[in-house]
Design an enzyme around this catalytic site. Sequence first.
Site, PDB file in Angstrom:
ATOM      1  N   LEU A 137      -1.785  -7.920   5.928  1.00 45.93           N
ATOM      2  CA  LEU A 137      -2.451  -6.777   6.559  1.00 45.93           C
ATOM      3  C   LEU A 137      -3.373  -6.119   5.550  1.00 45.93           C
ATOM      4  CD1 LEU A 137       0.568  -5.194   8.447  1.00 45.93           C
ATOM      5  CD2 LEU A 137      -1.281  -6.555   9.420  1.00 45.93           C
ATOM      6  N   ASP A 151      -3.870   2.967  -4.947  1.00 39.47           N
ATOM      7  CA  ASP A 151      -4.939   2.812  -5.947  1.00 39.47           C
ATOM      8  C   ASP A 151      -6.163   3.663  -5.644  1.00 39.47           C
ATOM      9  OD1 ASP A 151      -5.850   1.493  -3.718  1.00 39.47           O
ATOM     10  OD2 ASP A 151      -6.634  -0.235  -4.807  1.00 39.47           O
ATOM     11  N   CYS A 186      -6.315  -6.833  -1.738  1.00 34.67           N
ATOM     12  CA  CYS A 186      -5.352  -7.621  -0.962  1.00 34.67           C
ATOM     13  C   CYS A 186      -6.064  -8.697  -0.150  1.00 34.67           C
ATOM     14  CB  CYS A 186      -4.539  -6.704  -0.058  1.00 34.67           C
ATOM     15  SG  CYS A 186      -3.530  -5.579  -1.035  1.00 34.67           S
TER      16      CYS A 186
HETATM   17  N1  SAH Z   1      -7.044  -1.358  -2.264  1.00 34.84           N
HETATM   18  C1  SAH Z   1      -5.867  -1.687  -1.525  1.00 34.84           C
HETATM   19  C2  SAH Z   1      -5.439  -0.552  -0.610  1.00 34.84           C
HETATM   20  C3  SAH Z   1      -3.962  -0.406  -0.537  1.00 34.84           C
HETATM   21  S1  SAH Z   1      -3.396   0.472   0.859  1.00 34.84           S
HETATM   22  C4  SAH Z   1      -6.115  -3.002  -0.762  1.00 34.84           C
HETATM   23  O1  SAH Z   1      -6.828  -3.851  -1.314  1.00 34.84           O
HETATM   24  O2  SAH Z   1      -5.627  -3.198   0.344  1.00 34.84           O
HETATM   25  C5  SAH Z   1      -1.778  -0.214   1.018  1.00 34.84           C
HETATM   26  C6  SAH Z   1      -1.642  -1.344   1.985  1.00 34.84           C
HETATM   27  O3  SAH Z   1      -1.551  -0.873   3.315  1.00 34.84           O
HETATM   28  C7  SAH Z   1      -2.751  -2.342   2.027  1.00 34.84           C
HETATM   29  O4  SAH Z   1      -2.653  -3.294   1.036  1.00 34.84           O
HETATM   30  C8  SAH Z   1      -2.580  -2.966   3.397  1.00 34.84           C
HETATM   31  O5  SAH Z   1      -1.606  -3.975   3.366  1.00 34.84           O
HETATM   32  C9  SAH Z   1      -2.084  -1.818   4.211  1.00 34.84           C
HETATM   33  N2  SAH Z   1      -3.156  -1.170   4.984  1.00 34.84           N
HETATM   34  C10 SAH Z   1      -3.717   0.040   4.763  1.00 34.84           C
HETATM   35  N3  SAH Z   1      -4.617   0.328   5.721  1.00 34.84           N
HETATM   36  C11 SAH Z   1      -4.626  -0.715   6.582  1.00 34.84           C
HETATM   37  C12 SAH Z   1      -5.334  -1.022   7.777  1.00 34.84           C
HETATM   38  N4  SAH Z   1      -6.234  -0.177   8.293  1.00 34.84           N
HETATM   39  N5  SAH Z   1      -5.089  -2.211   8.405  1.00 34.84           N
HETATM   40  C13 SAH Z   1      -4.170  -3.078   7.890  1.00 34.84           C
HETATM   41  N6  SAH Z   1      -3.460  -2.830   6.768  1.00 34.84           N
HETATM   42  C14 SAH Z   1      -3.685  -1.675   6.118  1.00 34.84           C
END
Ligand code: SAH
Length: 284
Positions: free
Chosen positions: A154, A178, A186
């Site tokens: 996700l 972060d 991710c």
């Molecule tokens: N810079 C990071 C942000 C981390 S937020 C990144 O590269 O993703 C923490 C986690 O929540 C993310 O890694 C993701 O798995 C999930 N997440 C946050 N917002 C999301 C969204 N709108 N859709 C899907 N997953 C999300």
Amino acid sequence: MNLQQSSLSKNALKKLLKQQKWEESRQERKAAQKEKDKKKKLEKKKAVELGLIPPPIKKPKPNQITSNLRVVIDLSFDSMMTDTEITSVSSQLTRCYSANRSTSHAVNLFFTSYGQRIQNRFDTKIQSHINWKDVVFDTKSYLERFDKDDLVYLTADATDVIDELDENKVYIIGGIVDKNRHKNLCYDKAKKENIATAQLPIEKCIKMTTRKVLAINHVFEILVRWLEYKDWQKAFLDVIPQRKFNEEGKKKRRIKQNVGATDLKSDILDTVQNSPVKEDELSE
Ligand code: SAH
């Protein structure tokens, strides 16, 4: 003083008066105790918000249904975070666990690549985790535990948008706070590992005034709420009420505008974004 009392011995009279005084002060004592309890509760809440103590774990809901859905929190980003962010991630993990205990539709929860500073935080500050049930702390990567074809990472950066959760899949949430320093972190990791990616249908559900990157526990809670309602909008609004979403956005913009580009700015933003619970609606 009546006749009956005056016929009492000096000692008995003293005792009676003392008792009378004690009775009369009952209300006062009750109010003082109430005040004391309130203060203690507030202090505890503050300590939880500052990450000094973990939030209380809710008891499992009676008649809870455990779905086949597997949710992984990928903790492989330990070295990319500041100490404050490690504290924040740890408390968000506690929230995920707690949400999974109290929901009517639980999932199978895994914390993978567990180790380093997050483990240290759990060992020293969240010791109660040794009694946690129905959660797997795994030092290995999800790649070693699950079939690659079942994995869906996700990420807000994915082009695919989730329509429905598939109980045969394993959904991965990045275990990182972060403030979006690491753009596409991710997403790029999943691509490199040849894993499917998907974002939550956030735009279809709520009017966005800020970024669409959510905190770990909010993503987790949205997933379990969806299992309950089978309705994304309802799930989103349960976890992030629209009003709060807008307020947080405004608050952050105000802070960003008012404070110059100094260390103070990042300190304040840190406080807003890292204090657990209500303040960190957005991971950013
Ligand atoms: N810079 C990071 C942000 C981390 S937020 C990144 O590269 O993703 C923490 C986690 O929540 C993310 O890694 C993701 O798995 C999930 N997440 C946050 N917002 C999301 C969204 N709108 N859709 C899907 N997953 C999300």
